[in-house]
Write a protein that holds these residues in place. Structure first.
Motif, mmCIF file in Angstrom:
data_model
loop_
_atom_site.group_PDB
_atom_site.id
_atom_site.type_symbol
_atom_site.label_atom_id
_atom_site.label_comp_id
_atom_site.label_asym_id
_atom_site.label_seq_id
_atom_site.Cartn_x
_atom_site.Cartn_y
_atom_site.Cartn_z
ATOM 1 N N UNK A 22 0.833 -1.206 0.000
ATOM 2 C CA UNK A 22 0.000 0.000 0.000
ATOM 3 C C UNK A 22 0.873 1.264 0.000
ATOM 4 N N UNK A 23 1.893 1.276 0.847
ATOM 5 C CA UNK A 23 2.764 2.455 0.929
ATOM 6 C C UNK A 23 3.446 2.718 -0.400
ATOM 7 N N UNK A 24 3.901 1.669 -1.057
ATOM 8 C CA UNK A 24 4.549 1.820 -2.354
ATOM 9 C C UNK A 24 3.575 2.361 -3.391
ATOM 10 N N UNK A 25 2.354 1.849 -3.404
ATOM 11 C CA UNK A 25 1.338 2.306 -4.366
ATOM 12 C C UNK A 25 0.943 3.758 -4.112
ATOM 13 N N UNK A 26 0.996 4.180 -2.855
ATOM 14 C CA UNK A 26 0.592 5.544 -2.514
ATOM 15 C C UNK A 26 1.742 6.545 -2.624
ATOM 16 N N UNK A 27 2.948 6.045 -2.911
ATOM 17 C CA UNK A 27 4.068 6.944 -3.140
ATOM 18 C C UNK A 27 4.844 7.330 -1.902
ATOM 19 N N UNK A 28 4.690 6.595 -0.796
ATOM 20 C CA UNK A 28 5.441 6.883 0.418
ATOM 21 C C UNK A 28 6.708 6.030 0.462
ATOM 22 N N UNK A 29 7.665 6.473 1.253
ATOM 23 C CA UNK A 29 8.921 5.735 1.385
ATOM 24 C C UNK A 29 8.866 4.835 2.613
ATOM 25 N N UNK A 30 9.243 3.595 2.433
ATOM 26 C CA UNK A 30 9.315 2.663 3.557
ATOM 27 C C UNK A 30 10.646 2.869 4.262
ATOM 28 N N UNK A 31 10.592 3.368 5.510
ATOM 29 C CA UNK A 31 11.815 3.612 6.275
ATOM 30 C C UNK A 31 12.396 2.305 6.807
ATOM 31 N N UNK A 32 11.513 1.335 7.088
ATOM 32 C CA UNK A 32 11.954 0.057 7.608
ATOM 33 C C UNK A 32 10.808 -0.692 8.243
ATOM 34 N N UNK A 33 11.058 -1.937 8.633
ATOM 35 C CA UNK A 33 10.052 -2.756 9.297
ATOM 36 C C UNK A 33 10.685 -3.464 10.489
ATOM 37 N N UNK A 34 9.856 -3.771 11.475
ATOM 38 C CA UNK A 34 10.329 -4.506 12.654
ATOM 39 C C UNK A 34 9.189 -5.362 13.169
ATOM 40 N N UNK A 35 9.553 -6.436 13.855
ATOM 41 C CA UNK A 35 8.542 -7.343 14.398
ATOM 42 C C UNK A 35 8.469 -7.278 15.920
ATOM 43 N N UNK A 36 9.449 -6.615 16.551
ATOM 44 C CA UNK A 36 9.460 -6.559 18.006
ATOM 45 C C UNK A 36 10.139 -5.319 18.523
ATOM 46 N N UNK A 37 10.208 -5.190 19.854
ATOM 47 C CA UNK A 37 10.651 -3.963 20.499
ATOM 48 C C UNK A 37 12.098 -3.588 20.220
ATOM 49 N N UNK A 38 13.039 -4.482 20.534
ATOM 50 C CA UNK A 38 14.451 -4.121 20.404
ATOM 51 C C UNK A 38 14.824 -3.800 18.959
ATOM 52 N N UNK A 39 14.310 -4.590 18.028
ATOM 53 C CA UNK A 39 14.579 -4.346 16.605
ATOM 54 C C UNK A 39 13.998 -2.998 16.183
ATOM 55 N N UNK A 40 12.764 -2.729 16.608
ATOM 56 C CA UNK A 40 12.096 -1.484 16.241
ATOM 57 C C UNK A 40 12.848 -0.272 16.769
ATOM 58 N N UNK A 41 13.221 -0.289 18.043
ATOM 59 C CA UNK A 41 13.882 0.859 18.661
ATOM 60 C C UNK A 41 15.221 1.161 18.000
ATOM 61 N N UNK A 42 15.976 0.141 17.665
ATOM 62 C CA UNK A 42 17.273 0.351 17.018
ATOM 63 C C UNK A 42 17.117 0.903 15.602
ATOM 64 N N UNK A 43 16.192 0.326 14.835
ATOM 65 C CA UNK A 43 16.010 0.755 13.447
ATOM 66 C C UNK A 43 15.384 2.142 13.352
ATOM 67 N N UNK A 44 14.463 2.444 14.249
ATOM 68 C CA UNK A 44 13.833 3.772 14.239
ATOM 69 C C UNK A 44 14.868 4.856 14.543
ATOM 70 N N UNK A 45 15.752 4.579 15.485
ATOM 71 C CA UNK A 45 16.813 5.541 15.809
ATOM 72 C C UNK A 45 17.724 5.769 14.604
ATOM 73 N N UNK A 46 17.924 4.732 13.805
ATOM 74 C CA UNK A 46 18.826 4.831 12.656
ATOM 75 C C UNK A 46 18.167 5.463 11.438
#
Length: 251
Positions: A22-46
């Motif tokens: 959906x994001x690709x079709x709507x023209x937005x950029x995917x910053x990243x994906x995560x499935x849990x807390x530690x992965x999400x917090x590290x990737x969001x900071x980056x």
């Protein structure tokens, strides 16, 4: 100019893929994906996304609400919660994190698009108020990353204020002139003027606003200013206020 960056926190592979599509079709950029807390917090900071799409129910020791609570302790990022939970307790917990939108599964692309646009609209309204209330001491923190969110050709994009050289009203729309490209938007010149900080942007013609920090040359005999590769006219009734503004900045 750059696309709005969206980060997904979702541990269901099917739902995560659907969101990415959906994001690709709507023209937005995917910053990243995560499935849990530690992965999400590290990737969001980056990756430093503009907004988050967060599923509430996640496997692991922390759910989506708890992850957002953790993020908010460092730096709040606009959040859209997505969940199949319809109970009042979950909603009340989520509400305490100040999400911008709360979407119930199942959802479609139009629902997601509306949620993202509503979120960006709310962000821009907050920034408008902050600019108006603090224009004497305006600084980059008064806007989200010193950026302006606008809709162009059906897509939400963000533009760094420092990249804007001029804005021109033309044929019921506005053209935003930057060094290497022109962007069209149906936002009126008046609305754009309200969003731009007055210590940096000035109307010098009924159809033009310029970034005074980017003036490279002023030709009063021709009533025009040079900004990058562009020459912008100075309106007769705007000439004296413009000269006074420039003189006061020099003093």
């Amino acid at each position: 100019m750059s696309k709005v960056k969206v980060f997904i926190i979702e541990d269901d592979f099917i739902h995560a893929n659907r969101l990415e599509m959906y994001l690709d079709e709507m023209g937005y950029e995917l910053a990243g994906t995560a499935v849990g807390a530690s992965q999400a917090l590290n990737l969001i900071a980056a990756t430093k996304p503009d907004l988050l799409l967060v599923d509430i129910h996640l496997a692991g020791d922390r759910d989506g609400i708890q992850i957002v609570e953790n993020i908010n302790k460092k730096k709040a990022i606009p959040v859209i919660f997505i969940t199949s939970y319809r109970d009042k307790e979950t909603f009340e917990r989520a509400k305490l994190t100040d999400p911008y939108v709360y979407i119930l599964k199942p959802y479609d692309k139009e629902t997601l698009q509306a949620a993202i646009e509503l979120t960006v609209y709310k962000i821009s309204k907050i920034n408008d108020t902050q600019i108006q209330n603090n224009y004497h001491g305006w600084n980059n923190d008064r806007l989200v990353k010193d950026e302006l969110f606008i809709k162009s050709n059906g897509i939400l994009i963000k533009i760094k204020l420092s990249d804007i050289l001029y804005v021109e009203a033309k044929d019921k729309m506005c053209i935003i002139g930057m060094a290497e490209e022109l962007i069209e938007t149906r936002m009126s010149l008046q609305k754009l003027e309200e969003k731009l900080p007055i210590d940096r942007f000035l109307r010098i013609h009924r159809s033009f606003i310029i970034n005074t920090k980017e003036i490279s040359q002023i030709n009063l005999s021709k009533n025009e200013v040079q900004l990058g590769p562009y020459k912008v006219p100075i309106g007769r009734s705007y000439k004296e206020p413009f000269i006074n503004s420039i003189d006061s900045n020099i003093d």
